[in-house]
Design an enzyme around this catalytic site. Structure first.
Site, mmCIF file in Angstrom:
data_model
loop_
_atom_site.group_PDB
_atom_site.id
_atom_site.type_symbol
_atom_site.label_atom_id
_atom_site.label_comp_id
_atom_site.label_asym_id
_atom_site.label_seq_id
_atom_site.Cartn_x
_atom_site.Cartn_y
_atom_site.Cartn_z
ATOM 1 N N ASP A 257 9.508 2.784 -0.855
ATOM 2 C CA ASP A 257 8.533 3.453 0.004
ATOM 3 C C ASP A 257 8.847 3.086 1.452
ATOM 4 O OD1 ASP A 257 6.409 4.471 1.371
ATOM 5 O OD2 ASP A 257 4.859 3.560 0.112
ATOM 6 N N LYS B 148 5.042 9.282 8.476
ATOM 7 C CA LYS B 148 4.859 8.710 9.817
ATOM 8 C C LYS B 148 5.906 9.184 10.829
ATOM 9 C CE LYS B 148 2.232 4.885 7.852
ATOM 10 N NZ LYS B 148 0.922 4.573 8.344
ATOM 11 N N TYR C 298 0.859 -1.182 0.000
ATOM 12 C CA TYR C 298 0.000 0.000 0.000
ATOM 13 C C TYR C 298 0.890 1.225 0.000
ATOM 14 C CZ TYR C 298 -3.414 3.462 1.683
ATOM 15 O OH TYR C 298 -4.215 4.569 1.825
HETATM 16 C C1 LIG Z 1 4.075 2.154 3.003
HETATM 17 C C2 LIG Z 1 3.076 3.279 2.992
HETATM 18 N N1 LIG Z 1 3.137 4.192 2.018
HETATM 19 C C3 LIG Z 1 2.276 5.226 1.969
HETATM 20 C C4 LIG Z 1 1.286 5.365 2.903
HETATM 21 C C5 LIG Z 1 0.330 6.514 2.823
HETATM 22 O O1 LIG Z 1 0.574 7.424 3.838
HETATM 23 P P1 LIG Z 1 -0.574 8.425 4.322
HETATM 24 O O2 LIG Z 1 -1.596 7.612 5.014
HETATM 25 O O3 LIG Z 1 0.167 9.389 5.213
HETATM 26 O O4 LIG Z 1 -1.102 9.096 3.092
HETATM 27 C C6 LIG Z 1 1.189 4.428 3.932
HETATM 28 C C7 LIG Z 1 0.122 4.545 4.957
HETATM 29 O O5 LIG Z 1 -0.107 3.699 5.764
HETATM 30 C C8 LIG Z 1 2.105 3.363 3.978
HETATM 31 O O6 LIG Z 1 2.056 2.435 4.937
#
Ligand SMILES: Cc1ncc(COP(=O)(O)O)c(C=O)c1O
Length: 444
Positions: A246, A274, A151
């Site tokens: 990511d 985060k 995700y």
């Molecule tokens: C690996 C990863 N990338 C991107 C995101 C998206 O981040 P946000 O919820 O701050 O938009 C998340 C959210 O949980 C994530 O776990």
């Protein structure tokens, strides 16, 4: 007057004015049933709900609260920043310091130099969306490879499920995303380098980038197989595509330099969120200056944000990172290891088939004896009996431990998860394991 719990009353009220009563779907407890707890306070490793019940928090706001809730240094930094001015829409020193902090941490790995410039944004979604736009702008190519079960936020093109064959175009995975938006996305199985080779053999000249979770945490904790990330690096380099790692979830949580600190595969672009925000809305993407300089205003790839680099969010992130010492990472590792072992022992005592999987200090439990290496494996484990996690979750909640309300999420510890906190978890586990055993034995 009603004597329903305050959380239930608030949820009723919320559902009238907020779709589903929540501002992010997983919070609604749909996967586990029951009423979401409305939280009023977080302190250290504990949350308190609107009914005055306290819980050991193993969600940590889905990652950011690495020091625990309301860490005094973070609260003080936020207070100081707030009284100085909430937002200027003009550059500030804090943004430079936060960029330097991220760069110094990443570049302390190996011979350094993986991260030369970063752009601050407001959410992980913005970070991945912008990184992909940049990859397309730099390469002049249009397709994106992602992995099923990873995700990267609610980016339209990434809300995609695999097509019928490994190299066919992806299908929209939600209403509201069009076939045109996913037509440039190729969804492949995680940990499957042969599938990646096949996709590049079929159309590598059109592929702008691969985006992958540095270690997957969004299908439960599924670490990359040894050599998987390195394989992605080699294949993308060979085909002139970029690799986006990511690290929104893993970044500055699983080590001082995120997953890159544990598995130093140099991506072209990294995304962060985060932990680097300490719980306020801030995120980032970055890489070599030769790539990042393609961004406006120095380059021709447009990207912007009214509140990007917000001084209060930046202060929270800086204070958090500055307090993430080697000792903090040692505590996270130890707590994750200990809680995983305690959970496993309780489940074994109750005769529940399970595996605890770790990706650094991220971990989660799968109710299967098969190693879970990809999304299909995670789904097999969960679909075999969805009631097991549900029963386990609710028994833990009743005993005062707040687990992720979905079996497909990682568990997050903080540096505040000390021996006393872990004792509270240990006390809750036997009954929860018994509840899981009952659900396992009565699958209907
Ligand atoms: C690996 C990863 N990338 C991107 C995101 C998206 O981040 P946000 O919820 O701050 O938009 C998340 C959210 O949980 C994530 O776990």
């Amino acid at each position: 007057m009603t004597d329903a719990p305050i959380s239930a009353q608030l949820f009723d009220r919320a559902q009238r004015v907020i779709p589903g009563g929540v501002n992010s779907p997983v919070r609604a407890f749909k996967a586990v049933g029951g009423t979401p707890r409305f939280m009023v306070r977080g302190q250290g490793a504990y949350l308190t709900d609107a009914d005055g019940r306290t819980y050991v928090d193993l969600v940590s706001s889905w990652g950011p609260m690495v020091l625990g809730h309301a860490h005094p240094a973070v609260v003080e930094a936020v207070r100081e920043a707030a009284v100085t001015g909430l937002s200027f829409g003009a550059p500030t020193l804090g943004e430079v310091e936060l960029a330097e902090e991220l760069i110094n941490r990443v570049n302390a790995v190996g011979s350094g130099g993986a991260l030369e410039q970063v752009r601050l944004v407001n959410s992980g979604t913005e970070a991945t969306m912008s990184a992909i736009r940049l990859a397309r702008g730099v390469t002049g190519r249009h397709k994106v490879v992602k992995f099923a079960g990873c995700y990267h936020g609610h980016v339209d093109a990434l809300l995609a499920a695999a097509g019928s064959g490994v190299v066919t175009f992806a299908q929209p995975d939600t209403d509201g995303v069009t076939g045109a938006q996913t037509a440039e996305t190729i969804v492949l199985p995680y940990n499957d380098l042969a599938a990646v080779e096949a996709a590049f053999a079929a159309g590598g000249a059109d592929i702008a980038c691969i985006i992958t979770e540095a270690a997957a945490g969004n299908m439960g904790a599924v670490a990359p197989d040894p050599g998987f990330n390195a394989g992605l690096r080699e294949i993308t380099a060979r085909h002139g595509a970029l690799l986006i790692s990511d690290e929104v979830m893993t970044g500055f949580r699983v080590s001082a330099a995120g997953w890159y600190g544990l598995d130093p595969v140099e991506a072209d672009l990294f995304t962060f969120g985060k932990v680097m925000s300490g719980g306020l809305p801030a995120a980032a993407f970055g890489g070599k200056a030769s790539i990042m300089s393609h961004l406006a205003p120095s380059g021709s790839v447009y990207q912007a944000g009214t509140l990007s680099g917000n001084p209060v969010a930046v202060a929270s992130g800086l204070a958090t990172l500055r307090n993430c010492t080697p000792d903090v990472y040692a505590k996270l590792d130890a707590a994750a290891d200990q809680i995983g072992k305690l959970a496993s022992a309780a489940l074994s005592d109750a005769g529940v088939v399970h595996r605890v999987q770790h990706a650094g200090s991220l971990f989660s439990i799968f109710f299967t004896d098969e190693p879970v290496r990809d999304f299909a494996g995670a789904q097999r484990a969960q679909n075999a009996n969805p009631l097991i996690y549900k029963a386990f979750f609710h028994a833990m909640l009743d005993a005062g431990v707040y687990l992720p309300p979905s079996a497909f999420e990682a568990w997050f510890v903080s540096a505040a998860h000390d021996a006393n906190v872990i004792d509270r978890i240990a006390e809750a586990l036997p009954l929860a394991a018994t509840a899981a055993a009952q659900a396992a034995n009565n699958p209907s």
